[in-house]
Structures are given as structure tokens and as C-alpha cells.
Design a protein around this motif. Structure first.
Motif, PDB file in Angstrom:
ATOM      1  N   PRO A 224      57.593  44.548  44.098  1.00  9.50           N
ATOM      2  CA  PRO A 224      56.242  44.039  43.794  1.00  9.50           C
ATOM      3  C   PRO A 224      56.264  42.889  42.792  1.00  9.50           C
ATOM      4  CG  PRO A 224      56.597  46.220  42.847  1.00  9.50           C
ATOM      5  CD  PRO A 224      57.723  45.977  43.782  1.00  9.50           C
ATOM      6  N   LYS A 225      55.562  41.838  43.138  1.00 12.96           N
ATOM      7  CA  LYS A 225      55.471  40.670  42.266  1.00 12.96           C
ATOM      8  C   LYS A 225      54.513  40.964  41.116  1.00 12.96           C
ATOM      9  CE  LYS A 225      53.091  37.116  43.625  1.00 12.96           C
ATOM     10  NZ  LYS A 225      52.653  35.920  44.395  1.00 12.96           N
ATOM     11  N   ALA A 226      54.947  40.661  39.912  1.00 19.15           N
ATOM     12  CA  ALA A 226      54.139  40.973  38.740  1.00 19.15           C
ATOM     13  C   ALA A 226      52.981  40.006  38.590  1.00 19.15           C
ATOM     14  CB  ALA A 226      55.001  40.935  37.479  1.00 19.15           C
ATOM     15  N   ALA A 227      51.820  40.554  38.275  1.00 19.87           N
ATOM     16  CA  ALA A 227      50.664  39.719  37.945  1.00 19.87           C
ATOM     17  C   ALA A 227      50.879  39.083  36.579  1.00 19.87           C
ATOM     18  CB  ALA A 227      49.390  40.557  37.957  1.00 19.87           C
ATOM     19  N   ARG A 228      50.047  38.148  36.211  1.00 16.53           N
ATOM     20  CA  ARG A 228      50.177  37.499  34.901  1.00 16.53           C
ATOM     21  C   ARG A 228      49.864  38.460  33.766  1.00 16.53           C
ATOM     22  NH1 ARG A 228      46.902  32.092  34.730  1.00 16.53           N
ATOM     23  NH2 ARG A 228      48.076  31.938  32.762  1.00 16.53           N
ATOM     24  N   VAL A 229      49.079  39.473  34.053  1.00 14.64           N
ATOM     25  CA  VAL A 229      48.779  40.524  33.078  1.00 14.64           C
ATOM     26  C   VAL A 229      49.098  41.853  33.738  1.00 14.64           C
ATOM     27  CG1 VAL A 229      47.050  41.580  31.600  1.00 14.64           C
ATOM     28  CG2 VAL A 229      46.916  39.128  32.104  1.00 14.64           C
ATOM     29  N   VAL A 230      49.944  42.671  33.104  1.00 18.44           N
ATOM     30  CA  VAL A 230      50.326  43.961  33.680  1.00 18.44           C
ATOM     31  C   VAL A 230      50.018  45.077  32.696  1.00 18.44           C
ATOM     32  CG1 VAL A 230      52.136  42.979  35.138  1.00 18.44           C
ATOM     33  CG2 VAL A 230      52.705  43.811  32.841  1.00 18.44           C
ATOM     34  N   SER A 231      49.878  46.297  33.230  1.00 18.37           N
ATOM     35  CA  SER A 231      49.592  47.465  32.403  1.00 18.37           C
ATOM     36  C   SER A 231      49.997  48.707  33.152  1.00 18.37           C
ATOM     37  CB  SER A 231      48.100  47.543  32.051  1.00 18.37           C
ATOM     38  OG  SER A 231      47.808  48.761  31.393  1.00 18.37           O
ATOM     39  N   ARG A 232      50.490  49.724  32.419  1.00 12.65           N
ATOM     40  CA  ARG A 232      50.770  51.020  33.018  1.00 12.65           C
ATOM     41  C   ARG A 232      49.733  52.048  32.569  1.00 12.65           C
ATOM     42  NH1 ARG A 232      55.808  48.819  32.212  1.00 12.65           N
ATOM     43  NH2 ARG A 232      55.721  49.344  30.006  1.00 12.65           N
ATOM     44  N   LYS A 233      48.680  51.621  31.947  1.00  8.49           N
ATOM     45  CA  LYS A 233      47.664  52.519  31.414  1.00  8.49           C
ATOM     46  C   LYS A 233      46.387  52.425  32.243  1.00  8.49           C
ATOM     47  CE  LYS A 233      50.469  53.536  28.064  1.00  8.49           C
ATOM     48  NZ  LYS A 233      51.150  54.843  28.035  1.00  8.49           N
ATOM     49  N   THR A 234      45.377  53.188  31.772  1.00 10.52           N
ATOM     50  CA  THR A 234      44.092  53.202  32.470  1.00 10.52           C
ATOM     51  C   THR A 234      43.455  51.822  32.508  1.00 10.52           C
ATOM     52  OG1 THR A 234      43.810  55.441  31.610  1.00 10.52           O
ATOM     53  CG2 THR A 234      41.894  54.436  32.613  1.00 10.52           C
ATOM     54  N   THR A 235      43.845  50.931  31.580  1.00  8.66           N
ATOM     55  CA  THR A 235      43.267  49.582  31.556  1.00  8.66           C
ATOM     56  C   THR A 235      43.567  48.813  32.831  1.00  8.66           C
ATOM     57  OG1 THR A 235      45.249  48.886  30.339  1.00  8.66           O
ATOM     58  CG2 THR A 235      43.256  49.324  29.053  1.00  8.66           C
ATOM     59  N   GLN A 236      44.511  49.300  33.644  1.00  6.12           N
ATOM     60  CA  GLN A 236      44.785  48.594  34.897  1.00  6.12           C
ATOM     61  C   GLN A 236      43.548  48.552  35.789  1.00  6.12           C
ATOM     62  OE1 GLN A 236      47.697  50.782  37.478  1.00  6.12           O
ATOM     63  NE2 GLN A 236      47.718  52.196  35.768  1.00  6.12           N
ATOM     64  N   LEU A 237      42.677  49.539  35.673  1.00  6.71           N
ATOM     65  CA  LEU A 237      41.436  49.513  36.449  1.00  6.71           C
ATOM     66  C   LEU A 237      40.586  48.305  36.063  1.00  6.71           C
ATOM     67  CD1 LEU A 237      40.477  53.298  36.336  1.00  6.71           C
ATOM     68  CD2 LEU A 237      41.222  52.009  38.349  1.00  6.71           C
ATOM     69  N   GLN A 238      40.523  48.031  34.764  1.00  4.17           N
ATOM     70  CA  GLN A 238      39.755  46.869  34.312  1.00  4.17           C
ATOM     71  C   GLN A 238      40.432  45.561  34.740  1.00  4.17           C
ATOM     72  OE1 GLN A 238      40.059  49.705  32.149  1.00  4.17           O
ATOM     73  NE2 GLN A 238      38.024  50.141  33.001  1.00  4.17           N
ATOM     74  N   LEU A 239      41.766  45.566  34.759  1.00  2.98           N
ATOM     75  CA  LEU A 239      42.486  44.366  35.192  1.00  2.98           C
ATOM     76  C   LEU A 239      42.251  44.091  36.677  1.00  2.98           C
ATOM     77  CD1 LEU A 239      45.905  44.788  33.332  1.00  2.98           C
ATOM     78  CD2 LEU A 239      43.933  43.400  32.666  1.00  2.98           C
ATOM     79  N   ILE A 240      42.239  45.145  37.484  1.00  2.00           N
ATOM     80  CA  ILE A 240      41.938  44.976  38.912  1.00  2.00           C
ATOM     81  C   ILE A 240      40.520  44.460  39.087  1.00  2.00           C
ATOM     82  CG2 ILE A 240      41.668  46.177  41.109  1.00  2.00           C
ATOM     83  CD1 ILE A 240      43.824  48.145  40.130  1.00  2.00           C
ATOM     84  N   GLN A 241      39.595  45.063  38.367  1.00  2.00           N
ATOM     85  CA  GLN A 241      38.196  44.637  38.475  1.00  2.00           C
ATOM     86  C   GLN A 241      38.022  43.165  38.108  1.00  2.00           C
ATOM     87  OE1 GLN A 241      35.521  46.220  35.507  1.00  2.00           O
ATOM     88  NE2 GLN A 241      33.845  46.418  36.987  1.00  2.00           N
ATOM     89  N   ALA A 242      38.822  42.709  37.120  1.00  2.00           N
ATOM     90  CA  ALA A 242      38.707  41.326  36.669  1.00  2.00           C
ATOM     91  C   ALA A 242      39.435  40.349  37.586  1.00  2.00           C
ATOM     92  CB  ALA A 242      39.245  41.200  35.251  1.00  2.00           C
ATOM     93  N   GLY A 243      40.137  40.891  38.615  1.00  2.00           N
ATOM     94  CA  GLY A 243      40.771  40.015  39.578  1.00  2.00           C
ATOM     95  C   GLY A 243      42.184  39.592  39.248  1.00  2.00           C
TER      96      GLY A 243
END
Length: 307
Positions: A224-243
Motif C-alpha cells: 500500500p502506498k502511503a498517504a501524505r498523512v498517516v495514522s494507526r489510531k482512530t484519527t484515521q477516520l478523520q483523515l479519510i473524511q478529509a480526503g
């Protein structure tokens, strides 16, 4: 130091009104009872009874001591009962933790609620920790039960990991993502995600959901190619929502996700994630009772009531 036996003998004499009646109720010889009272009065340096020809009468010191002696015996009885309840696992505080990808919702929340309803003397302290932190806290005796996702790459001495159940992995994409429009009904092949940016990339020494996601992608021939911002926590939901990117998330994460995140089915039948319970290899009675009840409750819940 006065003994609890002497306190009990004193209260029994005061309540019976005679040494002979008290000795009969206590199943001891009257002479032995008299010796104990004499030793008690010697220790206190004051008489507790006036010995008369008809019946013993409490002295002023005896009257002052009686309610306190009763209170001490009552508190001792309560303390003994509490120790028994704690020792048998019926009373106490259970320290439980869960990882960010194991939300306290659905079947887990129902299982915890059912356990607490059935164990009125138990309270629960719940915190959120990573899988690695949970295993460390369990090994050091700072935690009783952990809920995490497999795989676990590094095991701790004295800690056991017990698989509980598996659930589907779904593809979580941001609002207006092309996949949400094109594949909402028929599902998505993992191979199509080769060029997508993933907001969850595994750590080389950590397991869990990000490790599993990468393993599934590698079976399809890509990492998997890493996004510019990554997270292994619940904050990943907010990162997905933000695109910022996409992620493979367990079905239960829908319970806590923002409403505009799209969760898409995956066509690969191996896209499953296992929730596991971790505890000491020799758990205390309180933990043993929780394990028995909790695991039994999870097995009894109908699939339709889980998420």
C-alpha cells in the motif's frame, strides 16, 4: 492486644445476661469463658462486669465498651465477607483496555453491559491503548483485560492472547471518491487499490490492523502506498473524511465513523479481521469470571444484533 474471640465472648455475655447462658450458646465451658473475661479485664485495666450473686451487670466501662465492641465485630464480619467476595471474583474493579480499531460498540458493548448487569459488585475502568501498550501493561500487572486485533507480532511472557471472533474488512473512502460511485453495489477488488493512498501503513515491529491490511495488499502484488498523512489510531477516520486517503477498516468501525465516509464491500473473501482478548496466563478470579461470562455472551449474541 484484645482478640476477636474475647470481643465476641464479651458481647455474648452482655446480651445473654449470664455467664452460663453465654457459655452454652458459645459451646464452651463456663470456666473457660470466665478466664477469658478476666484476661480481657486485666488487659483493659478495668472491670467490665460486676459479679453479683444473681447475674453479672455491666460496669460503666462495660456500658461504654459494648457498642464499640459490637461495631468492631460487625466491621470485621463485613471485611471478611468483602475479602471472600473479592477472592471469589464477585467484587472488585476490572481494568479493561481496547485498541482504537476495536471500538466499544456492537457486540463488545453488549457483552460488557451483560456482564455488569450480572455482577452488581463489579465496576470497570476502561481505557484505550495500542496493542503493544496493552500487552506491556498486562505483563506488568497494570491491566486485567485487553481487546486488540490480530496479528500480534511480539508476545509478552506471562500473557495469553485468545481469539474471540472475526469480522469483515471494508474499504473506507472519503466523500465523493470515485470508488464510492462506481462500486457501491458490486464491491471492490483489492488489486484496484494499487495506486490509492493509504492513511494506515504498518510499523515494521507492530502487528494489528495495518499489518493485516498490508499483507492482504501484498497478496495482490503491491504494497500500500502511503498517504501524505498517516495514522494507526482512530484519527484515521478523520483523515479519510478529509480526503487524505483510504483504509481497510473492520465493519464495526462504521459505528463511530462520520456519516459521510463510505464503506464499500471487498470481493476478496480473505478480507477478515480477528478481535482477540489478552490477559495474564494465570488470571485472578475476577478476570476468570469475566472471561467465562464475556466469551459466553459473545457466542450467544445473534449475528444480526452484533453491529
Amino acid at each position: 492486644m484484645l482478640s476477636t474471640r474475647q470481643l465476641r465472648y464479651f458481647v455474648e455475655i452482655a446480651e445473654c445476661g449470664s455467664f452460663s447462658a453465654a457459655a452454652e450458646r458459645l459451646f464452651i465451658a463456663q470456666s473457660a469463658l470466665s478466664r477469658q473475661m478476666k484476661a480481657m479485664e486485666t488487659r483493659l485495666q478495668t472491670p467490665l462486669f460486676e459479679r453479683t450473686a444473681r447475674q453479672p451487670r455491666l460496669t460503666a466501662a462495660g456500658h461504654a465498651f459494648l457498642p464499640r465492641a459490637r461495631s468492631l465485630l460487625n466491621e470485621l464480619s463485613k471485611a471478611s465477607e468483602m475479602a471472600t467476595q473479592v477472592g471469589n471474583g464477585h467484587l472488585g474493579t476490572l481494568r479493561l483496555s481496547h485498541s482504537s480499531t476495536v471500538p466499544m460498540s456492537g457486540r463488545l458493548l453488549r457483552g460488557v453491559g451483560d456482564y455488569l448487569d450480572s455482577h452488581a459488585g463489579v465496576s470497570m475502568d476502561i481505557v484505550k491503548l495500542s496493542s503493544e501498550e496493552q500487552l506491556e501493561a498486562l505483563a506488568e500487572g497494570q491491566l486485567d483485560v485487553g481487546l486488540l486485533r490480530l496479528p500480534v507480532l511480539r508476545q509478552r511472557d506471562g500473557v495469553q492472547v485468545i481469539p474471540l471472533y472475526s469480522e469483515r474488512l471494508l474499504l473506507a473512502v472519503p466523500p465523493n471518491h470515485p470508488l464510492a460511485v462506481d462500486n457501491f453495489a458490486r464491491g471492490v477488488d483489492l488489486a484496484r487499490l494499487k495506486d490509492e493512498a493509504f492513511i494506515s501503513i504498518p510499523h515494521p515491529q507492530r502487528g494489528g490492523l495495518s499489518y493485516l491490511s498490508a499483507e492482504l495488499c501484498m497478496r495482490q502484488g503491491f504494497f500500500p502506498k502511503a498517504a501524505r498523512v498517516v495514522s494507526r489510531k482512530t484519527t484515521q477516520l478523520q483523515l479519510i473524511q478529509a480526503g487524505f486517503g483510504i483504509a481497510l477498516l473492520p465493519e464495526s468501525m462504521q459505528d463511530i465513523a462520520p456519516p459521510d465516509i463510505h464503506f464499500l464491500q471487498l470481493t476478496d473473501p480473505d478480507c477478515q479481521s480477528t478481535v482477540a482478548l489478552a490477559c495474564r496466563q494465570r488470571p485472578a478470579p475476577l478476570v476468570q469470571r469475566f472471561l467465562q461470562h464475556f466469551n459466553g455472551t459473545l457466542q450467544e449474541l445473534p449475528q444480526a444484533a452484533i453491529f
